[in-house]
Design an enzyme around this catalytic site. Structure first.
Site, PDB file in Angstrom:
ATOM      1  N   SER A  43       0.790  -1.229   0.000  1.00 25.49           N
ATOM      2  CA  SER A  43       0.000   0.000   0.000  1.00 25.49           C
ATOM      3  C   SER A  43       0.825   1.282   0.000  1.00 25.49           C
ATOM      4  CB  SER A  43      -0.969   0.017   1.180  1.00 25.49           C
ATOM      5  OG  SER A  43      -0.288   0.224   2.391  1.00 25.49           O
ATOM      6  N   LYS A  91       0.132   4.930   6.734  1.00 25.80           N
ATOM      7  CA  LYS A  91      -0.406   5.678   5.592  1.00 25.80           C
ATOM      8  C   LYS A  91       0.182   7.084   5.579  1.00 25.80           C
ATOM      9  CE  LYS A  91      -3.148   2.254   4.708  1.00 25.80           C
ATOM     10  NZ  LYS A  91      -2.685   1.309   3.721  1.00 25.80           N
TER      11      LYS A  91
END
EC number: 3.4.21.-
Length: 175
Positions: A43, A91
């Site tokens: 990711s 993230k």
């Protein structure tokens, strides 16, 4: 014989004192100041784990930098997953409270980030479970700020707080 037993007792006593001082100090440091974490998955490629499944980056997580919820657009942060509280995710912060962000695949095309929340995304769109899936994230879920890649040695570097130009908020709240 008695002399050797005295030495053993002194050694055990000194070890126990050191142990009972070192363990609380280490636990406090790892919980409040900094720790390391292995990054898994795709990711955050290419920023983290550019080699895919062949190797995992290990990053330094600084708890101190987020203690007052001081985050900036572009920061890479660790947070408790909004969908699974047992899991931590890493993230990039895309938008702060008050910002309006153009979403990628979210049910709404534009979202205004509410007060006390941030918008986070993985760098590898389409391979990331992020705010485009679960919406804005409460600042209370922040765990740490990823500051450096520590492993593998050939990737030692400081992680820069860079916001990809295509992910700039549509409208920024005045800071």
């Amino acid at each position: 014989m008695a002399q050797s037993q005295g030495w053993v007792k002194r050694y055990i006593k000194a070890f126990c004192k050191g142990f009972f001082v070192a363990v609380p100090v280490a636990v406090t440091f790892l919980d409040r100041v900094a720790c390391v974490a292995r990054v898994e998955g795709a990711s955050m490629q290419p920023s983290l784990n550019p080699g895919g499944s062949q190797s995992s980056d290990v990053v330094l997580l600084n708890h101190w930098k987020v203690r007052n919820f001081e985050v900036h657009r572009g920061d890479i942060v660790s947070l408790v997953s909004p969908k699974n509280p047992e899991q931590k995710i890493i993230k990039r912060v895309i938008a702060l409270e008050g910002d309006i962000v153009r979403t990628i695949g979210h049910k709404n095309r534009y979202v205004k980030v509410p007060r006390g929340h941030i918008w986070v995304e993985g760098d590898h769109h389409g391979h990331s479970f992020d705010s485009n899936s679960f919406g804005p994230v409460s600042l209370g879920l922040l765990h740490a700020h990823a500051t450096h890649i520590l492993w593998p040695p050939e990737r030692w570097q400081k992680l820069e707080s860079v916001l990809p130009p295509e992910r700039l908020p549509v409208q920024r709240e005045e800071e």
